[in-house]
Scaffold this motif. Structure first.
Motif, mmCIF file in Angstrom:
data_model
loop_
_atom_site.group_PDB
_atom_site.id
_atom_site.type_symbol
_atom_site.label_atom_id
_atom_site.label_comp_id
_atom_site.label_asym_id
_atom_site.label_seq_id
_atom_site.Cartn_x
_atom_site.Cartn_y
_atom_site.Cartn_z
ATOM 1 N N GLN A 1 32.282 -6.360 54.349
ATOM 2 C CA GLN A 1 31.668 -5.097 54.033
ATOM 3 C C GLN A 1 32.275 -4.635 52.766
ATOM 4 O OE1 GLN A 1 32.096 -1.994 56.946
ATOM 5 N NE2 GLN A 1 29.970 -2.705 58.361
ATOM 6 N N HIS A 2 33.635 -4.570 52.494
ATOM 7 C CA HIS A 2 34.500 -4.092 51.336
ATOM 8 C C HIS A 2 33.859 -5.041 50.016
ATOM 9 C CE1 HIS A 2 38.376 -3.223 49.081
ATOM 10 N NE2 HIS A 2 37.479 -2.251 49.137
ATOM 11 N N THR A 3 33.764 -6.257 50.376
ATOM 12 C CA THR A 3 33.232 -7.199 49.164
ATOM 13 C C THR A 3 31.812 -6.768 48.761
ATOM 14 O OG1 THR A 3 34.479 -9.215 49.977
ATOM 15 C CG2 THR A 3 32.514 -9.478 48.670
ATOM 16 N N ASP A 4 31.196 -6.342 49.651
ATOM 17 C CA ASP A 4 29.877 -5.727 49.182
ATOM 18 C C ASP A 4 29.788 -4.287 48.637
ATOM 19 O OD1 ASP A 4 26.916 -5.706 49.265
ATOM 20 O OD2 ASP A 4 26.879 -4.436 50.824
ATOM 21 N N THR A 5 30.596 -3.609 49.119
ATOM 22 C CA THR A 5 31.076 -2.130 48.582
ATOM 23 C C THR A 5 31.523 -2.144 47.188
ATOM 24 O OG1 THR A 5 31.386 -1.274 50.894
ATOM 25 C CG2 THR A 5 32.629 -0.232 48.853
ATOM 26 N N LEU A 6 32.426 -3.305 46.884
ATOM 27 C CA LEU A 6 32.882 -3.282 45.483
ATOM 28 C C LEU A 6 31.787 -3.914 44.561
ATOM 29 C CD1 LEU A 6 36.339 -5.184 46.376
ATOM 30 C CD2 LEU A 6 36.267 -2.931 45.526
ATOM 31 N N GLU A 7 30.951 -4.724 44.788
ATOM 32 C CA GLU A 7 29.790 -4.908 43.971
ATOM 33 C C GLU A 7 29.176 -3.526 43.749
ATOM 34 O OE1 GLU A 7 28.886 -7.801 42.516
ATOM 35 O OE2 GLU A 7 30.762 -8.560 42.865
ATOM 36 N N LEU A 8 29.122 -2.967 44.690
ATOM 37 C CA LEU A 8 28.001 -1.682 44.329
ATOM 38 C C LEU A 8 28.805 -0.702 43.544
ATOM 39 C CD1 LEU A 8 26.672 -1.159 48.005
ATOM 40 C CD2 LEU A 8 25.200 -1.339 46.006
ATOM 41 N N ALA A 9 30.127 -0.607 44.036
ATOM 42 C CA ALA A 9 31.039 0.436 43.158
ATOM 43 C C ALA A 9 31.302 0.066 41.548
ATOM 44 C CB ALA A 9 32.342 0.410 43.808
ATOM 45 N N ARG A 10 31.085 -1.532 41.485
ATOM 46 C CA ARG A 10 31.243 -1.772 39.929
ATOM 47 C C ARG A 10 29.853 -1.256 39.234
ATOM 48 N NH1 ARG A 10 34.690 -5.995 41.671
ATOM 49 N NH2 ARG A 10 33.349 -7.241 42.533
ATOM 50 N N LEU B 1 26.818 2.524 42.207
ATOM 51 C CA LEU B 1 25.905 2.574 43.252
ATOM 52 C C LEU B 1 26.716 3.303 44.525
ATOM 53 C CD1 LEU B 1 23.597 -0.487 42.737
ATOM 54 C CD2 LEU B 1 23.048 1.955 42.096
ATOM 55 N N THR B 2 28.090 3.094 44.583
ATOM 56 C CA THR B 2 28.643 3.765 45.559
ATOM 57 C C THR B 2 30.186 4.134 44.984
ATOM 58 O OG1 THR B 2 29.352 3.792 47.811
ATOM 59 C CG2 THR B 2 29.734 1.932 46.721
ATOM 60 N N PHE B 3 30.998 4.707 45.742
ATOM 61 C CA PHE B 3 32.392 4.783 45.206
ATOM 62 C C PHE B 3 33.423 4.306 46.329
ATOM 63 C CE2 PHE B 3 36.487 6.650 44.886
ATOM 64 C CZ PHE B 3 36.853 6.825 43.510
ATOM 65 N N ASP B 4 34.215 3.529 45.838
ATOM 66 C CA ASP B 4 35.035 2.570 46.972
ATOM 67 C C ASP B 4 36.221 3.609 47.565
ATOM 68 O OD1 ASP B 4 36.330 0.499 48.625
ATOM 69 O OD2 ASP B 4 37.405 -0.284 46.712
ATOM 70 N N LEU B 5 36.284 3.770 48.909
ATOM 71 C CA LEU B 5 37.328 4.284 49.339
ATOM 72 C C LEU B 5 38.399 3.363 50.157
ATOM 73 C CD1 LEU B 5 35.623 7.609 50.878
ATOM 74 C CD2 LEU B 5 37.063 7.464 48.807
ATOM 75 N N GLY B 6 38.038 2.319 50.074
ATOM 76 C CA GLY B 6 38.850 1.133 50.632
ATOM 77 C C GLY B 6 38.656 0.815 51.844
ATOM 78 N N LEU B 7 39.459 0.058 52.773
ATOM 79 C CA LEU B 7 39.261 -0.393 53.975
ATOM 80 C C LEU B 7 39.649 0.656 55.155
ATOM 81 C CD1 LEU B 7 40.727 -4.081 53.505
ATOM 82 C CD2 LEU B 7 38.236 -3.300 54.440
#
Length: 209
Positions: free
Chosen positions: A141-150, A153-159
């Protein structure tokens, strides 16, 4: 078929693949919500915050998020959507606990900000033009989140397994100061209003072969 953002970076695509947000299938109730939000004059004001980590909050991070928000904001309404609906006492904000609902659009309609897990909700929030932060429960999930955050499209709060009230407070505060407006512009340009139809058309093509 895979609707994740920038899916092409993770698959060896062939002519049989259909990848990316062009094929994001969403509940039709979300379409009217997006349309109404796209017509509104956007204001960087947040009154209601939805916390929805997902069906399995393995690290009990939702309560950390709620307590972090209570340290960070004052006079807001914080809604926690969780099957356990825990009772939490806040000092600075009002709190409402909801068990899972059938119509997520009714809950999204109330939200000015969503803090979600790393799964589908961050895509639905983005489609509905709702600023959102993602705290991922798995490394995938975090790998996907990082793509969106770049792509804002979202903001990454980590694991979730690494999250503390202190780290969440610091990271959410940073997002509120710098990230909300950038997300609005990115979400407007990245999602498609007809992606469910595109998804369905591809299914029909396969069934007719």
């Amino acid at each position: 078929m895979n609707f994740r953002f920038n899916a092409e970076a993770f698959f060896r695509s062939t002519t049989k693949h259909r990848l990316g947000l062009r094929y994001f299938s969403f509940a039709q109730e979300l379409l009217s919500l997006r349309r109404s939000r796209s017509q509104e004059h956007f204001q960087n004001s947040i009154n209601t915050i939805l916390v929805f980590i997902g069906g399995n909050d393995r690290f009990d991070v939702a309560t950390h998020v709620v307590n972090a928000l209570d340290k960070l904001v004052v006079g807001k309404k914080i809604i926690l959507l969780d099957q356990k609906a825990p009772s939490i006492s806040l000092k600075n904000n009002t709190y409402q606990a909801l068990e899972f609902v059938d119509d997520m659009s009714a809950v999204y309609k109330q939200a000015d900000l969503i803090i979600n897990g790393g799964g589908l909700t961050k895509y639905e929030a983005g489609f509905c033009l709702i600023p959102n932060c993602a705290i991922s429960q798995t490394r995938e999930q975090h790998t996907d989140t990082l793509e969106l955050a770049r792509a804002h499209l979202t903001f990454d709060l980590g694991l979730a397994e690494d999250a503390t009230i202190e780290s969440l407070t610091l990271n959410i505060e940073g997002f509120l100061h710098t990230g909300v407006l950038a997300q609005r512009d990115a979400m407007l340009s990245s999602y498609y209003l007809d992606s469910t139809e595109q998804f369905a058309q591809e299914i029909i093509k396969v069934s007719n072969e």
